[in-house]
Design an enzyme around this catalytic site. Structure first.
Site: not given
Ligand code: KIV
Length: 272
Positions: A123, A91, A190, A121, A52-53
């Site tokens: 969080e 994510d 992280e 993934k 989600d980056s």
């Molecule tokens: O969204 C992302 O890029 C991440 C990484 C920093 C692990 O969750």
């Protein structure tokens, strides 16, 4: 017509577990589009994270909170079309799984059906365990994410190192065990102290992949645009830059602009 036998082994969650057991490090990078995913996959990456980056590096938002489920599915399906070998993990975006396990499963099913990705993934630890369990009952592999969890940035207030105090470190250890017991196939840690990350990786049988978590974990992940040097403003201590694409792209574009202005481009051979 003969079918070409593929020379590579596709990466699955089982392959990642075997890699941990053999002591072979796991490489993971983000990607958000077809062309980059194809390059990264062909260069031999084990896991591609459609992070989600994307909210930061693709859309220019300050945080990861604004990106939507539809946007994540768009990025994930573009990535899946570019890969042959890597495991693709997506994510679950902010707001698509917290506090409601039925919604978490519905969001996951949309990602899996509409993008063709292989895993999701999420969080968090204990507070999202019901959602994780429900997703796992549908047969979808889940990767956990503890430590600095950017979707909770407004709770933390800063992007500094997490779990430096005993209480938070103990909670992280507790959560990592819960995630493994629930059935997560891997865990991202992280921005936490390397000693703590080492302890977690040694305690767990599932692979632990670090970003800013030191070298004593089972693999590493970086944001592609950061490690390629596209983004020049982000310079945390854990980031190693493997290229200066900012410089290369800027020079190439300046050269093109100059060639167009000077009428050097296109030349005789570059036209019909
Ligand atoms: O969204 C992302 O890029 C991440 C990484 C920093 C692990 O969750």
């Amino acid at each position: 017509m003969s079918i070409q036998k593929k020379e590579f082994k596709k990466i699955t969650t089982h392959v990642l577990l075997e890699m941990k057991q053999k002591g072979e490090k796991i490489s993971m990078l983000t990607a958000y589009d077809f062309s980059m995913a194809k390059l990264v996959d062909q260069a031999g990456i084990d896991v591609i994270l459609v992070g989600d980056s994307a909210s930061n590096v693709m859309a220019g938002h300050e945080t990861t909170l604004p990106i939507t489920l539809d946007q994540m599915i768009y990025h994930a399906s573009s990535v899946v079309r570019g890969i042959d070998r890597a495991l693709v993990v997506v994510d679950l975006p902010f707001g698509s799984y917290q506090g409601n396990s039925k919604e978490a499963l519905a969001s996951t099913i949309r990602i899996m059906k509409e993008s063709g990705a292989h895993a999701v993934k999420m969080e968090g630890g204990e507070e999202i365990i019901e959602s994780i369990k429900r997703i796992l009952t549908a047969g979808v592999p889940v990767m956990g994410h503890l430590g600095l969890t950017p979707q909770s940035i407004y709770k933390f207030g800063t992007y500094t190192v997490r779990a430096t105090e005993d209480e938070e470190a103990e909670k992280l250890i507790h959560d990592s065990k819960l995630l493994q017991e629930a059935g997560c196939f891997a865990l991202v840690l992280e921005k936490i102290p390397s000693k703590l990350a080492k302890r977690v990786a040694e305690n767990l049988t599932i692979p632990v992949i670090g970003i800013g978590a030191g070298s004593d974990v089972d693999g590493q992940v970086l944001v592609l645009h950061d490690m390629l040097g596209i983004n020049t403003e982000f310079k945390p201590r854990f980031l190693r830059k493997y290229a200066d694409l900012h410089g290369i792209i800027t020079a190439a574009v300046q050269h093109y602009v100059s060639d167009v202005k000077s009428r050097d481009f296109p030349n005789e051979k570059e036209q019909y």
